[in-house]
Design a protein around this motif. Structure first.
Motif, PDB file in Angstrom:
ATOM      1  N   ARG A 156       0.829  -1.201   0.000  1.00  0.00           N
ATOM      2  CA  ARG A 156       0.000   0.000   0.000  1.00  0.00           C
ATOM      3  C   ARG A 156       0.869   1.259   0.000  1.00  0.00           C
ATOM      4  O   ARG A 156       1.804   1.386   0.796  1.00  0.00           O
ATOM      5  CB  ARG A 156      -0.904   0.050   1.251  1.00  0.00           C
ATOM      6  CG  ARG A 156      -1.901  -1.087   1.372  1.00  0.00           C
ATOM      7  CD  ARG A 156      -3.003  -0.994   0.324  1.00  0.00           C
ATOM      8  NE  ARG A 156      -3.997  -2.035   0.535  1.00  0.00           N
ATOM      9  CZ  ARG A 156      -3.940  -3.265  -0.012  1.00  0.00           C
ATOM     10  NH1 ARG A 156      -2.921  -3.572  -0.804  1.00  0.00           N
ATOM     11  NH2 ARG A 156      -4.882  -4.149   0.231  1.00  0.00           N
ATOM     12  N   SER A 157       0.530   2.195  -0.868  1.00  0.00           N
ATOM     13  CA  SER A 157       1.097   3.540  -0.791  1.00  0.00           C
ATOM     14  C   SER A 157       0.198   4.442   0.030  1.00  0.00           C
ATOM     15  O   SER A 157       0.600   5.526   0.440  1.00  0.00           O
ATOM     16  CB  SER A 157       1.257   4.133  -2.194  1.00  0.00           C
ATOM     17  OG  SER A 157      -0.019   4.445  -2.749  1.00  0.00           O
TER      18      SER A 157
ATOM     19  N   GLU B  42      -2.534   1.224  -7.249  1.00  0.00           N
ATOM     20  CA  GLU B  42      -3.010   1.181  -5.861  1.00  0.00           C
ATOM     21  C   GLU B  42      -4.441   0.662  -5.782  1.00  0.00           C
ATOM     22  O   GLU B  42      -4.775  -0.163  -4.928  1.00  0.00           O
ATOM     23  CB  GLU B  42      -2.896   2.571  -5.220  1.00  0.00           C
ATOM     24  CG  GLU B  42      -3.327   2.627  -3.759  1.00  0.00           C
ATOM     25  CD  GLU B  42      -2.314   2.034  -2.783  1.00  0.00           C
ATOM     26  OE1 GLU B  42      -2.539   2.128  -1.568  1.00  0.00           O
ATOM     27  OE2 GLU B  42      -1.290   1.469  -3.237  1.00  0.00           O
TER      28      GLU B  42
ATOM     29  N   GLU C  45       4.843   2.030  -2.042  1.00  0.00           N
ATOM     30  CA  GLU C  45       4.247   0.935  -1.296  1.00  0.00           C
ATOM     31  C   GLU C  45       5.313  -0.040  -0.812  1.00  0.00           C
ATOM     32  O   GLU C  45       5.010  -1.080  -0.236  1.00  0.00           O
ATOM     33  CB  GLU C  45       3.224   0.202  -2.173  1.00  0.00           C
ATOM     34  CG  GLU C  45       3.781  -0.478  -3.401  1.00  0.00           C
ATOM     35  CD  GLU C  45       4.174   0.489  -4.512  1.00  0.00           C
ATOM     36  OE1 GLU C  45       4.922   0.065  -5.410  1.00  0.00           O
ATOM     37  OE2 GLU C  45       3.744   1.670  -4.477  1.00  0.00           O
TER      38      GLU C  45
END
Length: 391
Positions: free
Chosen positions: A136-137, A147, A325
Motif C-alpha cells: 500500500r502507498s 493502488e 508501497e
C-alpha cells in the motif's frame, strides 16, 4: 485465445486444476519461480495463462526460466486503454474459468490484468490467491491505477501471500474476512528476490557485450528506468531535465532502457536522444537488466521490482516517486524518494557521486524482501489449500 500443447513440465494429472495468470514482464519475473515450484507438486494441475500485455518482453522472461505458457490469450493491441485491457481480460478469463473450472486462480501484484483476472474469478465464485499481497502507498492515485488494483484484488482474495510484515499488517488492518470466509495471510518474502538470486548467481560477465552501446569504464554508470503512468506528461519532462543535467557533469554515463509505451518513448527520445552521455536503448531482457544493475553505480527508477532488487545487489536506489508501497528499502537507508522534481533528482545523484561516506552507507546489500525461498513457501501453501478443500 490459443491453448498450447501440454507442457512437458507437467508429468501427471493432478487433483486440482489451477489457473495462474501473467500479464506483464514484471509479473512474469515474479511468478515464474512460483510456476517452477508448482510444477513439482503432484497435487495440482497447473495451467499458466498469459494475457500478452507485454508481448515481446514477456517472451524473453519465459525463455530465461525455460518455461512457456499453457494458454495464451494474446490480448495485446496497439495503444490500448485501461478499459480495453480490463474488458478483454475479464471476458476471456471468464470463458477460461468456465471451461477449466479451477479450484484456484492465482494472480500477482497490481496490474490491470491481475485485477481483471481476479474479478473474473470472483464473479465465478472461484477462490483467488494473490502473490505480493498487502502493498500500500495509501494514496489511491499514486501509483495509478496500481493502488486501486491491489486493493481490489486483496478485497476478494482468500489466499494472500504478503512479502513483508508491513504488507501483512496492512491486510489485517483492512478487513478480517474474505467473501469466501476466513482469509489466509502468510508472510512469504518476495518472489522477485527468488528470481534475482537465480539469475545473478549465473552471471558470466558477458551479458552486456550485446548491448547497442559500449560501456565506458572511466565514467560512473547511472542506470535509469521509468514508465509510471502518473508521470506521463510533465513528470517525464522534469525527469528528462534532470538526466540532461546529470549527463552534463562529464563523469557519468546514463543507460536508459526505454519502455515501449509511446507516452514514454516519444518524450524521452525527443528530449534526450541527442545527448552524448545519455544512451537510450531498447528494453533489455531480464538477465541483461540484472547485469546492468550489478554494474551500475546508482539506480534511478520508478519501478516497484527494481526497488526490491537493487538493494539486494548493494546498489543505491533513487525512487522517482513521491510515495511508495515498498517502504522497507527506504527504511534501511539504501533507497530514497526523490519524486520527479528535477532539483531533487540532480542533488541526490550528485551527493552519491561526490560524498564517499554517504555512498558507502547506501551501497550495501540488504534483504528486506526475503531470502529467496518465497516461491517454495507459496507452493506449500497452495498444496495445503487444495488438500483441505479436497476433503
Amino acid at each position: 485465445m490459443v491453448e498450447l500443447s501440454p507442457n512437458p513440465f507437467v508429468t501427471a494429472q493432478s487433483v486440482t486444476p489451477i489457473l495462474l495468470v501473467i500479464g506483464t514482464r514484471p509479473e512474469a519475473i515474479k511468478m515464474l519461480p512460483v510456476v517452477r515450484a508448482l510444477r513439482e507438486c503432484s497435487e495440482v494441475d497447473l495451467k499458466v495463462v498469459t494475457t500478452g500485455q507485454h508481448r515481446q518482453m514477456l517472451d524473453q522472461v519465459f525463455a530465461v526460466f525455460d518455461e512457456r505458457p499453457d494458454i495464451d490469450l494474446d490480448l495485446m493491441t496497439p495503444d490500448q486503454s485501461l478499459a480495453d485491457i480490463t474488458s478483454r481480460v475479464l471476458h476471456e478469463m471468464s470463458a477460461l474459468i468456465e471451461k477449466h473450472r479451477p479450484g484456484l486462480v492465482m494472480v500477482h501484484g497490481d496490474t490491470t490484468s491481475a485485477m481483471a483476472a481476479a474479478l473474473a474469478a470472483f464473479y465465478a465464485k472461484v477462490p483467488v490467491g494473490h502473490v505480493e499481497a498487502g502493498l500500500r502507498s495509501h494514496d489511491i492515485m499514486r501509483p495509478w491505477p496500481e493502488e486501486y488494483n491491489r486493493i481490489s484484488i486483496d478485497a476478494i482474495a482468500q489466499l494472500l501471500w504478503a512479502p513483508t510484515k508491513g504488507a501483512a499488517q496492512n491486510l489485517r488492518n483492512e478487513r478480517p474476512e474474505s467473501v469466501f470466509g476466513d482469509r489466509q495471510i502468510e508472510i512469504t518474502g518476495n518472489t522477485g528476490i527468488d528470481a534475482l538470486l537465480h539469475v545473478a548467481g549465473g552471471l558470466t560477465g558477458d551479458e552486456l557485450n550485446s548491448l547497442p552501446v559500449k560501456l565506458d569504464a572511466r565514467r560512473k554508470l547511472v542506470l535509469v528506468t521509468g514508465h509510471r503512468r502518473e508521470s506521463f506528461g510533465s513528470g517525464f519532462a522534469r525527469i528528462c531535465d534532470a538526466l540532461e543535467r546529470i549527463a552534463a557533469r562529464g563523469d557519468t554515463q546514463i543507460i536508459y532502457p526505454v519502455h515501449l509505451n509511446p507516452q514514454v518513448k516519444d518524450v524521452v527520445e525527443a528530449r534526450l536522444g541527442a545527448i552524448e552521455a545519455v544512451h537510450l536503448i531498447p528494453p533489455v531482457d531480464y538477465v541483461q537488466m540484472v547485469a546492468l544493475m550489478n554494474r551500475a553505480r546508482i539506480v534511478l527508477t520508478d519501478s516497484g521490482g527494481i526497488q526490491e532488487e537493487a538493494p539486494a545487489l548493494g546498489k543505491p536506489v533513487l525512487v522517482m516517486r513521491d510515495v511508495t508501497e515498498r517502504p522497507e528499502a527506504v527504511a534501511t537507508g539504501v533507497a530514497s524518494l526523490v519524486g520527479t522534481d528535477t532539483g531533487r533528482i540532480v542533488d541526490a545523484v550528485g551527493r552519491l557521486l561526490s560524498d564517499k561516506e554517504h555512498y558507502a552507507s547506501c551501497a550495501r546489500a540488504v534483504f528486506p524482501y526475503g531470502d529467496g525461498t518465497a516461491a517454495r513457501r507459496i507452493a506449500e501453501s497452495v498444496v495445503g489449500f487444495v488438500k483441505d478443500h479436497a476433503r
